[in-house]
Design a protein around this motif. Structure first.
Motif, PDB file in Angstrom:
ATOM      1  N   PRO A  56       0.920  -1.575   0.013  1.00  0.00           N
ATOM      2  CA  PRO A  56       0.725   0.435   0.092  1.00  0.00           C
ATOM      3  C   PRO A  56       0.826   1.389  -0.287  1.00  0.00           C
ATOM      4  CG  PRO A  56       0.061  -0.759   2.317  1.00  0.00           C
ATOM      5  CD  PRO A  56       0.965  -1.578   1.995  1.00  0.00           C
ATOM      6  N   SER A  57       0.289   2.583  -0.390  1.00  0.00           N
ATOM      7  CA  SER A  57       1.550   3.750  -0.341  1.00  0.00           C
ATOM      8  C   SER A  57       0.931   4.388  -0.650  1.00  0.00           C
ATOM      9  CB  SER A  57       3.054   3.669  -1.845  1.00  0.00           C
ATOM     10  OG  SER A  57       1.603   3.995  -2.995  1.00  0.00           O
ATOM     11  N   TYR A  58       1.329   5.474   0.179  1.00  0.00           N
ATOM     12  CA  TYR A  58       0.865   7.056  -0.540  1.00  0.00           C
ATOM     13  C   TYR A  58       1.433   7.700  -0.234  1.00  0.00           C
ATOM     14  CZ  TYR A  58      -2.671  10.687  -0.366  1.00  0.00           C
ATOM     15  OH  TYR A  58      -3.452  12.678  -0.760  1.00  0.00           O
TER      16      TYR A  58
ATOM     17  N   GLU B 121       5.370   7.988  -1.527  1.00  0.00           N
ATOM     18  CA  GLU B 121       6.315   6.805  -1.204  1.00  0.00           C
ATOM     19  C   GLU B 121       7.145   6.956  -2.918  1.00  0.00           C
ATOM     20  OE1 GLU B 121       6.720   5.710   1.509  1.00  0.00           O
ATOM     21  OE2 GLU B 121       4.558   5.320   2.880  1.00  0.00           O
TER      22      GLU B 121
ATOM     23  N   VAL C  37      -0.123  -0.416  -4.408  1.00  0.00           N
ATOM     24  CA  VAL C  37      -1.633   0.054  -4.631  1.00  0.00           C
ATOM     25  C   VAL C  37      -1.755   1.341  -4.161  1.00  0.00           C
ATOM     26  CG1 VAL C  37      -4.073  -0.271  -4.012  1.00  0.00           C
ATOM     27  CG2 VAL C  37      -3.262  -2.116  -3.901  1.00  0.00           C
ATOM     28  N   ASP C  38      -1.778   2.950  -4.920  1.00  0.00           N
ATOM     29  CA  ASP C  38      -1.259   4.383  -4.598  1.00  0.00           C
ATOM     30  C   ASP C  38      -2.634   4.818  -4.523  1.00  0.00           C
ATOM     31  OD1 ASP C  38       0.782   6.233  -4.765  1.00  0.00           O
ATOM     32  OD2 ASP C  38      -0.529   6.717  -5.873  1.00  0.00           O
ATOM     33  N   ASP C  39      -2.972   5.682  -3.265  1.00  0.00           N
ATOM     34  CA  ASP C  39      -4.133   6.255  -3.840  1.00  0.00           C
ATOM     35  C   ASP C  39      -4.210   7.956  -4.357  1.00  0.00           C
ATOM     36  OD1 ASP C  39      -5.440   3.875  -2.290  1.00  0.00           O
ATOM     37  OD2 ASP C  39      -5.770   5.191  -0.363  1.00  0.00           O
TER      38      ASP C  39
ATOM     39  N   GLY D  74      -7.341   4.587   2.017  1.00  0.00           N
ATOM     40  CA  GLY D  74      -7.161   4.033   3.259  1.00  0.00           C
ATOM     41  C   GLY D  74      -6.656   2.869   3.040  1.00  0.00           C
TER      42      GLY D  74
ATOM     43  N   ALA E 217       5.239  -0.067   2.165  1.00  0.00           N
ATOM     44  CA  ALA E 217       6.489   1.027   1.340  1.00  0.00           C
ATOM     45  C   ALA E 217       7.688   1.704   1.618  1.00  0.00           C
ATOM     46  CB  ALA E 217       5.396   1.618   0.090  1.00  0.00           C
TER      47      ALA E 217
ATOM     48  N   ARG F  42      11.717   4.899   9.071  1.00  0.00           N
ATOM     49  CA  ARG F  42      11.593   5.001   7.623  1.00  0.00           C
ATOM     50  C   ARG F  42      12.197   5.565   6.847  1.00  0.00           C
ATOM     51  NH1 ARG F  42       7.212   7.467   4.470  1.00  0.00           N
ATOM     52  NH2 ARG F  42       5.448   6.122   5.774  1.00  0.00           N
TER      53      ARG F  42
ATOM     54  N   SER G 160       4.842   9.767   7.986  1.00  0.00           N
ATOM     55  CA  SER G 160       4.009   8.738   8.136  1.00  0.00           C
ATOM     56  C   SER G 160       2.771   9.269   8.213  1.00  0.00           C
ATOM     57  CB  SER G 160       4.457   8.815  10.325  1.00  0.00           C
ATOM     58  OG  SER G 160       3.477   7.510  10.248  1.00  0.00           O
ATOM     59  N   LYS G 161       1.609   8.299   7.906  1.00  0.00           N
ATOM     60  CA  LYS G 161       0.215   8.875   7.833  1.00  0.00           C
ATOM     61  C   LYS G 161      -0.031   8.703   8.741  1.00  0.00           C
ATOM     62  CE  LYS G 161       2.046   8.989   3.824  1.00  0.00           C
ATOM     63  NZ  LYS G 161       3.356   8.015   3.619  1.00  0.00           N
ATOM     64  N   MET G 162       0.251   7.964   9.416  1.00  0.00           N
ATOM     65  CA  MET G 162      -0.099   7.051  11.150  1.00  0.00           C
ATOM     66  C   MET G 162      -0.813   9.132  11.843  1.00  0.00           C
ATOM     67  SD  MET G 162      -0.560   5.130  13.350  1.00  0.00           S
ATOM     68  CE  MET G 162      -1.280   5.177  15.596  1.00  0.00           C
TER      69      MET G 162
END
Ligand SMILES: Nc1nc2c(ncn2[C@@H]2O[C@H](COP(=O)(O)OP(=O)(O)O)[C@@H](O)[C@H]2O)c(=O)[nH]1
Ligand SMILES: [Mg+2]
Length: 383
Positions: free
Chosen positions: A27-29, A31, A56-58, A88, A110, A231, A236-238
C-alpha cells in the motif's frame, strides 16, 4: 494491406512464464522515493522464488503511481493499482490482495520499515502449515529498534493488550502491518472485513479465527521476529485520528461486528455535539442574554456544523468530502439531522405517553435519532 505496428519492440511470447508463488502487496501514499528501492530489496531477498509485486496507490500527490508505472514497464512482475477518489490503508490492502494471483501473499509497507529479508522465512512457515505468519517487532530477537518514538511504543504496547482481548490470542504484535498468509484463507473471510481503518491484520485474525472456529478448526498463526527500521523517505500517515478509529474497531469487533466502526464513531461525535450544544446554549442565553429560542437555534446550528466537520475528518476520513461536495454535504447533513430531531421528538413523546418515565423516553428518542441520522447520512452525505 497495412500492418499496424503496436510497438517498436515486439513482445516475446510468454514461453518463459513462471507463475508467481508469492504476491507482495504494497500500500502506498506519497512513497515516490521508496517503492523502487523496496522492489530491489524484495527481489534480492526472494532470490529464485517467483513473485508479483503489486503497489496500491491512492493517487498520491507526489506521483508515486507514475514511478510504479515506470517500474512496470521495466519489470514484468510489477503492477500498479491507481485508485481515484478513495483513501485508506485497509481497503488498499484488500484491493491489492484481490488483484493478485499467487497462492500466498505478503503485505509490506512501502517505507522500508519492515525487514524484507525475513520474507523467505515467513513463506516457509506458511508453506509448512501456518495460516497467517506475522512479522513481529517484539518477541525473540525482533525489537522496536529505532523505528518508533517512545510515546508510540507505549501506545503500541497498550494497543497490543487491547487486541489480545478481541482476538483471544496471545500475539506479540497484532498491530503489525507486515504479514504473510495463504490466499485461500483470506478468500474465506474477505467479505466480512471492514474496509475502513489502519489495522487490517487485527481484523483478518478476528474474522479468520471466527470462520475457522465455525468449521471446528483452529487458526494457526506463526511469528517471525525482525528489527523495525526507521522510515526511509517521506512522512508517516499515522495520526491521532487513526488511534480513535482503532479504538472504534476494537469495540466494533467486541460487539461481534454488530456495531460498525463508523456507527460507533458517529455516535461518539454525536455525544460531543451535545456538549457543544449545551455549551453554546449556556453562553448565548446566560452570557449574551439572547432569548431562549434564538439561543437554541444558534446552539443547534453550531452543534450540527461541528458534528458535520468532525464526522468528515474522523468517521468518514476515508471518504472525506472536499470543495463543492463539502458544501452540499453539509446541507444534506443539516436536512437529515432536522428530520432526525423530529423523529426523536415524536418517538420520545410516544414512549413517554406509554411509559411515563422521562429519561427512558428521552434516551430512546436520542438513540432513535442517532440510528436515523447515521443510516441516512451514510447514504446521502458520505456516499
Ligand atoms: N494506499 C494507501 N496507502 C496508505 C495509506 N495510508 C498509509 N498508507 C501506506 O501504508 C504504509 C504504512 O503507513 P505509514 O504512514 O508508514 O504508517 P506508520 O508506519 O504506522 O507510521 C505505508 O506504505 C503508507 O504509504 C492510504 O490511505 N492509502
Ligand atoms: Mg511506516
Amino acid at each position: 494491406m497495412t500492418v499496424v505496428q503496436f510497438d517498436s519492440h515486439p513482445r516475446k511470447s510468454p514461453d518463459n512464464w513462471v507463475a508467481p508463488q508469492l504476491a507482495v502487496i504494497v500500500p502506498s501514499y506519497n512513497e515516490r522515493d521508496n517503492v523502487a528501492l523496496l522492489y530491489d530489496k524484495v527481489t534480492a531477498a526472494l532470490g529464485a522464488t517467483p513473485f508479483e509485486f503489486i503497489v496500491v496507490d491512492d493517487n498520491s500527490p507526489d506521483g508515486t503511481s507514475e514511478v510504479v508505472r515506470d517500474m512496470a514497464r521495466r519489470h514484468q512482475n510489477v503492477r500498479g493499482i491507481h485508485r481515484l477518489g478513495r483513501r485508506g490503508l485497509s481497503s488498499a490492502v484488500v484491493e491489492g490482495i484481490l488483484a493478485s494471483a499467487a497462492p500466498y501473499f505478503a503485505v509490506i509497507d512501502a517505507d522500508l520499515q519492515h525487514d524484507e529479508t525475513v520474507l523467505p522465512q515467513m513463506l516457509e512457515k506458511a508453506i509448512a502449515g501456518d495460516h497467517i505468519v506475522v512479522g513481529t517487532r517484539y518477541s525473540g530477537e525482533g525489537s522496536v529498534g529505532e523505528g518508533l518514538s517512545k510515546a508510540r511504543e507505549a501506545g503500541s504496547r497498550f494497543a497490543t493488550k487491547l487486541s489480545s482481548l478481541v482476538t483471544g490470542k496471545a500475539l506479540s504484535d497484532p498491530m503489525s502491518g507486515f504479514f504473510l498468509m495463504r490466499r485461500s484463507v483470506f478468500d474465506e473471510i474477505a467479505p466480512s472485513l471492514s474496509d475502513d481503518g489502519f489495522k487490517i491484520l487485527l481484523d483478518i485474525i478476528v474474522s479468520a479465527g471466527r470462520s475457522r472456529a465455525r468449521q471446528g478448526k483452529e487458526l494457526r498463526i506463526g511469528e517471525v521476529p525482525y528489527t523495525f527500521r526507521p522510515r526511509h523517505a517521506g512522512e508517516s500517515k499515522m495520526s491521532s485520528i487513526v488511534v480513535v478509529q482503532f479504538l472504534g474497531l476494537i469495540v466494533s469487533k467486541l460487539s461481534g461486528g454488530l456495531l460498525p466502526t463508523t456507527f460507533l464513531l458517529f455516535a461518539l461525535v454525536g455525544g460531543l455535539g451535545v456538549v457543544v450544544h449545551m455549551g453554546t446554549l449556556w453562553f448565548t442565553h446566560e452570557v449574551l442574554n439572547f432569548n431562549f429560542v434564538w439561543s437554541q437555534v444558534a446552539a443547534t446550528l453550531l452543534a450540527m456544523t461541528f458534528n458535520f466537520m468532525l464526522n468528515n475528518e474522523l468517521t468518514y476520513a476515508n471518504k472525506k468530502l472536499r470543495g463543492w461536495r463539502y458544501l452540499t454535504g453539509m446541507l444534506t447533513f443539516y436536512a437529515v439531522c432536522s428530520i432526525g430531531a423530529l423523529a426523536n421528538v415524536s418517538v420520545a413523546s410516544w414512549i413517554y405517553a406509554y411509559d411515563g418515565q422521562f429519561y427512558v423516553a428521552g434516551l430512546l428518542g436520542v438513540l432513535m435519532s442517532v440510528v436515523f441520522n447515521y443510516s441516512v447520512t451514510k447514504v446521502f452525505t458520505w456516499r
